[in-house]
Design an enzyme around this catalytic site. Sequence first.
Site, PDB file in Angstrom:
ATOM      1  N   VAL A  46      20.884  24.231 -28.969  1.00  0.00           N
ATOM      2  CA  VAL A  46      19.522  24.777 -28.907  1.00  0.00           C
ATOM      3  C   VAL A  46      18.576  23.617 -29.191  1.00  0.00           C
ATOM      4  CG1 VAL A  46      20.023  27.190 -29.483  1.00  0.00           C
ATOM      5  CG2 VAL A  46      19.696  25.542 -31.324  1.00  0.00           C
ATOM      6  N   SER A  47      17.354  23.712 -28.692  1.00  0.00           N
ATOM      7  CA  SER A  47      16.428  22.582 -28.768  1.00  0.00           C
ATOM      8  C   SER A  47      15.862  22.319 -30.147  1.00  0.00           C
ATOM      9  CB  SER A  47      15.266  22.790 -27.792  1.00  0.00           C
ATOM     10  OG  SER A  47      15.765  22.757 -26.490  1.00  0.00           O
TER      11      SER A  47
END
Length: 197
Positions: free
Chosen positions: A10-11
């Site tokens: 996930v970013s």
Amino acid sequence: MTNIYGYARVSSKDQNEARQIIALSQFPVKKENIYIDKFSGKDFDRPKYSELIKILKEQDILVIKEIDSLGRNYEEILEQWRVITKEIKADIVVLDMPLLDTRTRKENLTGTFIADLVLQILSYVAETERQSIKQRQREGIEAAKKRGVKFGRPCIPVPEEFYDLKEKWLNKKITSREAATTINVSQDTFLRWVHLK
């Protein structure tokens, strides 16, 4: 012996990787074999991904939920795909895209060929979309400029008191912060005016 590993990304730390973990667990990938990075997908300089690549070996399977989990830069994805499938000789399974499953290559080359082809097409589409977005941005900026829209911060007019304050500052009678506060501008703005005016 074939090991099955999962990779999720996930970013940012605020985002939740739960849906990726659930999908990987259902494959099934053992919990201890799931590697998670909370990093941007712009490149592959990520701690858990680097750790995973070091232990991945021939005939192992790397499972990801979607191609974006691997990254956002398709040129780099193509390179990592090549390293994993051609150099390490491990397999990749992308759960959201069944065509991106290289395990069928044991029987024939068709599976690998189709997976490589699909990846090339995705790469082309992503790159074309990136260029299209940049082109639209350029055209939008040009159109706005023609309509008289100004970009950047608006210019603050230099007040008359500035020149007197500049003199006081040059003679070390006041600080730049005090001068800036007096005319209600930032210290940076005051110092910029000092060098320009």
